[in-house]
Design an enzyme around this catalytic site. Structure first.
Site, PDB file in Angstrom:
ATOM      1  N   GLU A 161       0.822  -1.208   0.000  1.00  0.00           N
ATOM      2  CA  GLU A 161       0.000   0.000   0.000  1.00  0.00           C
ATOM      3  C   GLU A 161       0.864   1.270   0.000  1.00  0.00           C
ATOM      4  O   GLU A 161       1.309   1.719   1.059  1.00  0.00           O
ATOM      5  CB  GLU A 161      -0.922   0.013   1.227  1.00  0.00           C
TER       6      GLU A 161
ATOM      7  N   LYS B 174      -2.719  -2.210  -2.885  1.00  0.00           N
ATOM      8  CA  LYS B 174      -3.726  -1.332  -2.283  1.00  0.00           C
ATOM      9  C   LYS B 174      -3.344   0.088  -2.680  1.00  0.00           C
ATOM     10  O   LYS B 174      -2.313   0.617  -2.245  1.00  0.00           O
ATOM     11  CB  LYS B 174      -3.748  -1.510  -0.768  1.00  0.00           C
TER      12      LYS B 174
HETATM   13  P1  13P Z   1      -9.072   4.205   4.836  1.00  0.00           P
HETATM   14  O1  13P Z   1     -10.016   3.555   3.839  1.00  0.00           O
HETATM   15  O2  13P Z   1      -9.777   4.804   6.009  1.00  0.00           O
HETATM   16  O3  13P Z   1      -8.100   5.128   4.153  1.00  0.00           O
HETATM   17  O4  13P Z   1      -8.207   3.046   5.489  1.00  0.00           O
HETATM   18  C1  13P Z   1      -7.726   2.053   4.692  1.00  0.00           C
HETATM   19  C2  13P Z   1      -6.446   1.576   5.215  1.00  0.00           C
HETATM   20  O5  13P Z   1      -6.319   0.439   5.603  1.00  0.00           O
HETATM   21  C3  13P Z   1      -5.309   2.500   5.234  1.00  0.00           C
HETATM   22  O6  13P Z   1      -4.135   1.789   5.453  1.00  0.00           O
END
Ligand code: 13P
Length: 336
Positions: A177, A219
């Site tokens: 991510e 992600k």
């Molecule tokens: P949000 O959808 O609130 O941004 O959180 C997702 C997430 O896991 C961020 O690491």
């Protein structure tokens, strides 16, 4: 664990019409969310809240997996059943956040690098034994005056790639991510450029570290206008630019991409995902891994009466899962 098993898990995470609920807030982050609704951040309140979310009736119709925090992975429901067991019985894949959060990047004011590689091999072994089949590591890229620097992007990509290789060694699917933050007054074109450079760097690093893309999930953050930019891009523009950016940077061998919500409203998070899935052929399924955009409404309801509002809060969780599940198919229609 063979690559086939990793690929199978990764594909199940992005099964048609299903996405992921992110409930992996660290104790500091969940405290901020609880403070916002006047709930004390005790271990038992955190447990009760996560139990409410994970036992939502019908959750598995639209949710393939849930990302947990270390504490949550070890917790049990009020009648003594481990959360992981409740999840697996419903076919919801347990995931675990393994990073230790962003820290200031020395020598680069305003920039951060995510830490947590030390001892990760041992932690992953234990997480696998506790039932985790995928993991998450979040890198944070800030946009501002003269940032991000190439150094920051590369440092974060390197950490993400080393984390991903360690996950696969442990038989765990890495969710990588790199979040380009929405904070700032930059326009959508700047967000596009930063996201493009970040994703190019990430996939180069994954390649360098011998990470098998077939057993990896991205992600991603969407390409959006900065939160305080006076000129806010509409849903179609966000969908088109995000798709263009992903198509030019993400290899087709990746089993799927899920988005974070990053502070978008519930409506926007769903509308953007839906619009992207209506844009026609794409190399990978596009789904969601939302935290706030799955939970905010339910947290508000639940906090009003921790016990009395469980069913009502769960209906909201289910509705958000259903709407986002439809958006993952491009079949969501806003309520009239
Ligand atoms: P949000 O959808 O609130 O941004 O959180 C997702 C997430 O896991 C961020 O690491």
């Amino acid at each position: 664990m063979s690559i086939d098993q990793l690929a199978e898990t990764a594909q199940a995470m992005v099964a048609p019409g299903k996405g992921i609920i992110a409930i992996d807030e660290s104790n500091n982050t969940i405290k901020k969310r609880f403070d916002g609704v006047g709930i004390e951040c005790t271990e038992d309140n955190r447990r009760a809240y996560r139990q409410m979310l994970l036992t939502t009736p019908g959750l598995n119709e639209h949710i393939s997996g849930a990302i947990l925090y270390d504490e949550t992975l070890r917790q049990k429901s009020s009648d003594g059943v481990p959360f992981t067991q409740i999840m697996m019985a419903k076919g919801i894949i347990p995931g675990i956040k393994v990073d230790k959060g962003p820290q200031p990047l020395a020598g680069f004011p305003g920039e951060v690098v995510t830490e947590g590689l030390d001892g990760l091999r041992e932690r992953l072994k234990e997480y696998a034994q506790l039932g985790a089949r995928f993991a998450k590591w979040r890198a944070v890229i800030n946009i501002g005056e003269d940032i991000p620097s190439g150094t920051c992007i590369e440092a974060n990509s390197h950490m993400l790639a080393r984390y991903a290789a360690l996950c696969q060694e442990a038989g765990i699917v890495p969710m990588v991510e790199p979040e380009v933050l929405m904070d700032g007054d930059h326009d959508i074109d700047i967000c596009y450029e930063v996201t493009e450079v970040t994703l190019r760097s990430l996939f180069a690093a994954l390649y360098d570290q011998n990470v098998m893309l077939e057993g990896t999930i991205l992600k991603a953050s969407m390409v959006v206008s900065g939160k305080s930019c006076p000129d806010q891009a509409g849903v179609e523009e966000v969908a088109e630019l995000t798709m263009r950016c992903l198509k030019s940077t993400v290899p087709a061998t990746l089993p799927g991409i899920v988005f974070l919500s990053g502070g978008q409203s519930d409506f926007d998070a769903t509308a953007h995902l839906n619009a992207m899935n209506q844009l026609g052929a794409k190399p990978w399924p596009l789904s969601f891994s939302y935290g706030r955009a799955m939970q905010s409404a339910a947290l508000k309801l639940w906090s009003a009466d921790l016990v009395g509002k469980v069913a009502e809060a769960q209906q909201t969780v289910f509705a958000r899962a259903r709407d986002n599940g439809l958006a993952a198919l491009g079949e969501w229609r806003p309520a009239a």
